[in-house]
Design a protein around this motif. Structure first.
Motif, PDB file in Angstrom:
ATOM      1  N   LEU A 190      56.914  83.962   2.697  1.00  0.00           N
ATOM      2  CA  LEU A 190      55.644  83.840   1.983  1.00  0.00           C
ATOM      3  C   LEU A 190      55.348  82.402   1.570  1.00  0.00           C
ATOM      4  CD1 LEU A 190      55.932  87.075  -0.145  1.00  0.00           C
ATOM      5  CD2 LEU A 190      54.466  86.701   1.848  1.00  0.00           C
ATOM      6  N   LEU A 191      56.365  81.571   1.525  1.00  0.00           N
ATOM      7  CA  LEU A 191      56.140  80.154   1.207  1.00  0.00           C
ATOM      8  C   LEU A 191      55.640  79.363   2.403  1.00  0.00           C
ATOM      9  CD1 LEU A 191      59.091  79.075  -1.130  1.00  0.00           C
ATOM     10  CD2 LEU A 191      56.772  79.776  -1.739  1.00  0.00           C
ATOM     11  N   THR A 192      55.828  79.868   3.626  1.00  0.00           N
ATOM     12  CA  THR A 192      55.445  79.095   4.803  1.00  0.00           C
ATOM     13  C   THR A 192      53.936  78.999   5.005  1.00  0.00           C
ATOM     14  OG1 THR A 192      55.614  81.005   6.285  1.00  0.00           O
ATOM     15  CG2 THR A 192      57.604  79.670   5.991  1.00  0.00           C
ATOM     16  N   ASP A 193      53.176  79.751   4.214  1.00  0.00           N
ATOM     17  CA  ASP A 193      51.718  79.656   4.298  1.00  0.00           C
ATOM     18  C   ASP A 193      51.128  79.801   2.903  1.00  0.00           C
ATOM     19  OD1 ASP A 193      49.074  79.599   4.985  1.00  0.00           O
ATOM     20  OD2 ASP A 193      49.159  81.206   6.455  1.00  0.00           O
ATOM     21  N   VAL A 194      51.059  81.021   2.397  1.00  0.00           N
ATOM     22  CA  VAL A 194      50.427  81.266   1.104  1.00  0.00           C
ATOM     23  C   VAL A 194      51.047  80.416  -0.003  1.00  0.00           C
ATOM     24  CG1 VAL A 194      50.027  82.976  -0.702  1.00  0.00           C
ATOM     25  CG2 VAL A 194      49.729  83.608   1.688  1.00  0.00           C
ATOM     26  N   GLY A 195      52.358  80.553  -0.206  1.00  0.00           N
ATOM     27  CA  GLY A 195      52.996  79.868  -1.320  1.00  0.00           C
ATOM     28  C   GLY A 195      52.918  78.364  -1.220  1.00  0.00           C
ATOM     29  N   GLY A 196      53.263  77.834  -0.033  1.00  0.00           N
ATOM     30  CA  GLY A 196      53.219  76.396   0.152  1.00  0.00           C
ATOM     31  C   GLY A 196      51.816  75.843   0.048  1.00  0.00           C
ATOM     32  N   GLY A 197      50.857  76.564   0.632  1.00  0.00           N
ATOM     33  CA  GLY A 197      49.475  76.118   0.590  1.00  0.00           C
ATOM     34  C   GLY A 197      48.899  76.105  -0.811  1.00  0.00           C
TER      35      GLY A 197
ATOM     36  N   ASN B 252      60.812  77.580 -11.617  1.00  0.00           N
ATOM     37  CA  ASN B 252      59.807  78.205 -12.463  1.00  0.00           C
ATOM     38  C   ASN B 252      59.753  79.727 -12.312  1.00  0.00           C
ATOM     39  OD1 ASN B 252      58.106  75.869 -13.770  1.00  0.00           O
ATOM     40  ND2 ASN B 252      58.479  75.248 -11.653  1.00  0.00           N
ATOM     41  N   ASN B 253      60.714  80.270 -11.568  1.00  0.00           N
ATOM     42  CA  ASN B 253      60.778  81.730 -11.376  1.00  0.00           C
ATOM     43  C   ASN B 253      59.439  82.306 -10.919  1.00  0.00           C
ATOM     44  OD1 ASN B 253      63.552  82.053 -12.231  1.00  0.00           O
ATOM     45  ND2 ASN B 253      62.837  81.694 -14.325  1.00  0.00           N
ATOM     46  N   VAL B 254      58.806  81.635  -9.973  1.00  0.00           N
ATOM     47  CA  VAL B 254      57.537  82.128  -9.431  1.00  0.00           C
ATOM     48  C   VAL B 254      57.822  83.411  -8.647  1.00  0.00           C
ATOM     49  CG1 VAL B 254      55.583  81.617  -7.936  1.00  0.00           C
ATOM     50  CG2 VAL B 254      56.640  79.781  -9.281  1.00  0.00           C
ATOM     51  N   PRO B 255      57.197  84.525  -9.013  1.00  0.00           N
ATOM     52  CA  PRO B 255      57.530  85.821  -8.389  1.00  0.00           C
ATOM     53  C   PRO B 255      56.826  86.034  -7.057  1.00  0.00           C
ATOM     54  CG  PRO B 255      55.889  86.170 -10.082  1.00  0.00           C
ATOM     55  CD  PRO B 255      56.214  84.688 -10.103  1.00  0.00           C
ATOM     56  N   ILE B 256      56.959  85.066  -6.154  1.00  0.00           N
ATOM     57  CA  ILE B 256      56.191  85.080  -4.907  1.00  0.00           C
ATOM     58  C   ILE B 256      56.437  86.344  -4.095  1.00  0.00           C
ATOM     59  CG2 ILE B 256      57.933  83.807  -3.584  1.00  0.00           C
ATOM     60  CD1 ILE B 256      54.141  83.216  -3.370  1.00  0.00           C
ATOM     61  N   GLU B 257      57.647  86.921  -4.198  1.00  0.00           N
ATOM     62  CA  GLU B 257      57.969  88.090  -3.380  1.00  0.00           C
ATOM     63  C   GLU B 257      57.124  89.305  -3.761  1.00  0.00           C
ATOM     64  OE1 GLU B 257      61.967  90.339  -1.663  1.00  0.00           O
ATOM     65  OE2 GLU B 257      62.133  88.468  -2.789  1.00  0.00           O
ATOM     66  N   LYS B 258      56.530  89.311  -4.956  1.00  0.00           N
ATOM     67  CA  LYS B 258      55.677  90.432  -5.356  1.00  0.00           C
ATOM     68  C   LYS B 258      54.447  90.569  -4.470  1.00  0.00           C
ATOM     69  CE  LYS B 258      56.981  90.813 -10.224  1.00  0.00           C
ATOM     70  NZ  LYS B 258      56.498  90.784 -11.637  1.00  0.00           N
ATOM     71  N   LEU B 259      54.087  89.482  -3.781  1.00  0.00           N
ATOM     72  CA  LEU B 259      52.957  89.568  -2.856  1.00  0.00           C
ATOM     73  C   LEU B 259      53.240  90.503  -1.693  1.00  0.00           C
ATOM     74  CD1 LEU B 259      51.646  85.905  -2.502  1.00  0.00           C
ATOM     75  CD2 LEU B 259      50.562  87.806  -3.699  1.00  0.00           C
ATOM     76  N   ALA B 260      54.517  90.701  -1.366  1.00  0.00           N
ATOM     77  CA  ALA B 260      54.894  91.561  -0.232  1.00  0.00           C
ATOM     78  C   ALA B 260      54.845  93.025  -0.680  1.00  0.00           C
ATOM     79  CB  ALA B 260      56.276  91.195   0.275  1.00  0.00           C
ATOM     80  N   THR B 261      53.639  93.574  -0.715  1.00  0.00           N
ATOM     81  CA  THR B 261      53.468  94.948  -1.191  1.00  0.00           C
ATOM     82  C   THR B 261      53.863  95.984  -0.144  1.00  0.00           C
ATOM     83  OG1 THR B 261      51.138  94.894  -0.528  1.00  0.00           O
ATOM     84  CG2 THR B 261      51.656  94.322  -2.814  1.00  0.00           C
ATOM     85  N   HIS B 262      53.935  95.582   1.126  1.00  0.00           N
ATOM     86  CA  HIS B 262      54.299  96.509   2.207  1.00  0.00           C
ATOM     87  C   HIS B 262      55.251  95.805   3.169  1.00  0.00           C
ATOM     88  CE1 HIS B 262      50.697  98.356   0.580  1.00  0.00           C
ATOM     89  NE2 HIS B 262      50.925  99.447   1.286  1.00  0.00           N
ATOM     90  N   LYS B 263      56.328  96.499   3.525  1.00  0.00           N
ATOM     91  CA  LYS B 263      57.316  95.962   4.463  1.00  0.00           C
ATOM     92  C   LYS B 263      57.544  96.966   5.587  1.00  0.00           C
ATOM     93  CE  LYS B 263      59.651  93.546   0.666  1.00  0.00           C
ATOM     94  NZ  LYS B 263      60.893  93.450  -0.139  1.00  0.00           N
ATOM     95  N   TYR B 264      57.696  96.440   6.802  1.00  0.00           N
ATOM     96  CA  TYR B 264      57.878  97.279   7.987  1.00  0.00           C
ATOM     97  C   TYR B 264      58.923  96.662   8.902  1.00  0.00           C
ATOM     98  CZ  TYR B 264      53.449  99.625   6.843  1.00  0.00           C
ATOM     99  OH  TYR B 264      52.453 100.335   6.221  1.00  0.00           O
ATOM    100  N   GLY B 265      59.519  97.504   9.719  1.00  0.00           N
ATOM    101  CA  GLY B 265      60.291  97.020  10.841  1.00  0.00           C
ATOM    102  C   GLY B 265      59.351  96.654  11.968  1.00  0.00           C
ATOM    103  N   ILE B 266      59.816  95.793  12.878  1.00  0.00           N
ATOM    104  CA  ILE B 266      58.948  95.326  13.954  1.00  0.00           C
ATOM    105  C   ILE B 266      58.480  96.466  14.848  1.00  0.00           C
ATOM    106  CG2 ILE B 266      60.764  94.829  15.662  1.00  0.00           C
ATOM    107  CD1 ILE B 266      57.868  92.458  14.815  1.00  0.00           C
ATOM    108  N   GLU B 267      59.270  97.538  14.938  1.00  0.00           N
ATOM    109  CA  GLU B 267      58.898  98.679  15.774  1.00  0.00           C
ATOM    110  C   GLU B 267      57.685  99.426  15.218  1.00  0.00           C
ATOM    111  OE1 GLU B 267      62.000  99.951  12.801  1.00  0.00           O
ATOM    112  OE2 GLU B 267      61.745  98.276  14.224  1.00  0.00           O
ATOM    113  N   ASP B 268      57.343  99.192  13.959  1.00  0.00           N
ATOM    114  CA  ASP B 268      56.197  99.856  13.334  1.00  0.00           C
ATOM    115  C   ASP B 268      54.995  98.925  13.238  1.00  0.00           C
ATOM    116  OD1 ASP B 268      57.614 102.284  12.836  1.00  0.00           O
ATOM    117  OD2 ASP B 268      58.602 101.316  11.135  1.00  0.00           O
ATOM    118  N   ALA B 269      54.884  98.010  14.173  1.00  0.00           N
ATOM    119  CA  ALA B 269      53.843  96.988  14.113  1.00  0.00           C
ATOM    120  C   ALA B 269      52.440  97.584  14.138  1.00  0.00           C
ATOM    121  CB  ALA B 269      54.008  95.998  15.272  1.00  0.00           C
ATOM    122  N   GLU B 270      52.230  98.629  14.906  1.00  0.00           N
ATOM    123  CA  GLU B 270      50.890  99.214  14.996  1.00  0.00           C
ATOM    124  C   GLU B 270      50.413  99.684  13.623  1.00  0.00           C
ATOM    125  OE1 GLU B 270      48.396 102.443  17.724  1.00  0.00           O
ATOM    126  OE2 GLU B 270      50.588 102.431  17.769  1.00  0.00           O
ATOM    127  N   GLU B 271      51.272 100.380  12.894  1.00  0.00           N
ATOM    128  CA  GLU B 271      50.913 100.834  11.552  1.00  0.00           C
ATOM    129  C   GLU B 271      50.761  99.653  10.604  1.00  0.00           C
ATOM    130  OE1 GLU B 271      52.547 103.611   7.870  1.00  0.00           O
ATOM    131  OE2 GLU B 271      53.641 103.579   9.774  1.00  0.00           O
TER     132      GLU B 271
END
Length: 343
Positions: free
Chosen positions: A146-153, A305-324
């Motif tokens: 999440l830091l490679t785009d949203v967080g860093g930007g 600063n304990n920035v809770p950046i991981e909270k942005l990841a509201t949904h996680k999937y395996g690569i095999e579930d890419a369509e969903e």
């Protein structure tokens, strides 16, 4: 290896494809987390991004990855197999003034993974070793992704806009970029006002630190900002919607001598330069990703600063579930959707 392919409009397939070869300047990275971005949906819907249409079908999207270095070419010295790394999405010529300063996105020959070249929604990716950015053991792969785009930007936007204690910051749009901005602006000490027409997203923004939330469907944004700021207007506004209404809102809510950062991608916008900018003597900054050389600074800021950046990841999937995963992300039913691989 498994790789996601966009094979037609709103058509996703997960296919078996060879692991890419490593050149002398390259690193092969085994992916551990890679996020979806709104710009991935350009191709998903059959349109283009970066004015490029060279990879309309049968390409692998994804430009927000991190993982573990598996193999490096003979000329790579900055990373070695086993290193945990985030991956910088832009690849430039490596020789111009912009590449040398870490701003490859400004290079005339730049390419972005997931657009001009195969991206990171796959088990492995090959990139120049110089694009590998080390991450500390105490940072999760999801957070690093999440830091490679949203967080860093958004870190860079807040820093460059001079967000700091006591300043009122209006963030227009409570999607992933806007909510990333809430986290970063709060960590810099700002008083954050979030604006969005989606009540669910406003609730999410409050939950991650927004001090005030305004729904334009329910109240006048400019009037409410003046009330909150004791008649002065906001010191800073960050536009994250990518639409004309959002851009005009950002320009209108800031006080004279204020600053406006534009993050939301938008190819057309009408505003009144005299009344909204010139006569208020505003500073307007274009904000796009981050300088590659600032990666260590960004990681340190988030951890310290304990920035809770991981909270942005509201949904996680395996690569095999890419369509969903793509369907859910496209429905606006998530903040960030992230593909993850087991440790």
């Amino acid at each position: 290896m498994k790789a996601v392919k966009i094979v037609g409009q709103e058509k996703i397939e997960v296919v078996e494809t060879p692991v890419p070869e490593v050149g002398p300047n390259d690193a092969l990275v085994r992916l551990k987390a890679t996020a979806l971005c709104r710009s991935d949906l350009y191709r998903y819907h059959g349109t283009t991004c970066f004015d490029d249409d060279s990879a309309n079908t049968n390409f692998t999207p994804g430009h927000e990855p991190c993982g573990i270095v598996e193999k490096v070419g003979d000329k790579v010295t900055n990373v070695k197999p086993g290193d945990r790394v985030g991956l910088f999405m832009f690849v430039g010529c490596g020789e111009c003034e912009y590449c040398l300063r870490g701003d490859e996105m400004l290079c005339k020959q730049f390419g972005c993974i997931g657009f001009q070249r195969d991206g990171a929604h796959a088990d492995y990716i090959v990139l120049p070793g110089a694009n590998c950015l080390k991450i500390p053991d105490e940072m999760s792969f999801v957070a690093a992704s999440l830091l490679t785009d949203v967080g860093g930007g958004l870190y860079t936007a807040c820093r460059n806009l001079d967000v700091k204690g006591g300043k009122y910051v209006v963030i227009v749009g409570a999607g992933p970029m806007g909510c990333g901005g809430v986290m970063m602006a709060k960590a810099f000490g700002g008083k954050v006002i979030i604006v969005d027409v989606d009540s669910g997203r406003l609730d999410f923004a409050r939950g991650i630190g927004a001090d005030y939330a305004i729904n334009p469907k329910e109240e006048d944004v400019e009037k409410r900002v003046l009330e909150i700021t004791h008649g002065r207007g906001a010191d800073i506004a960050i536009e994250c919607t990518g639409n004309e209404v959002g851009a005009n809102t950002a320009l209108n809510v800031v006080r004279p001598l204020g600053r406006v950062g534009i993050i939301g991608e938008n190819s057309s916008c009408t505003f009144d330069p005299s009344a909204q900018v010139i006569h208020k003597r505003l500073t307007i900054l274009g904000c796009w990703v981050f300088n590659k050389n600032d990666w260590g600074e960004i990681v340190d800021f988030v951890l310290e600063n304990n920035v809770p950046i991981e909270k942005l990841a509201t949904h996680k999937y395996g690569i095999e579930d890419a369509e969903e995963a793509y369907r859910v992300f496209d429905s606006h039913g998530a903040q960030k959707v992230v593909f993850v691989w087991d440790e």
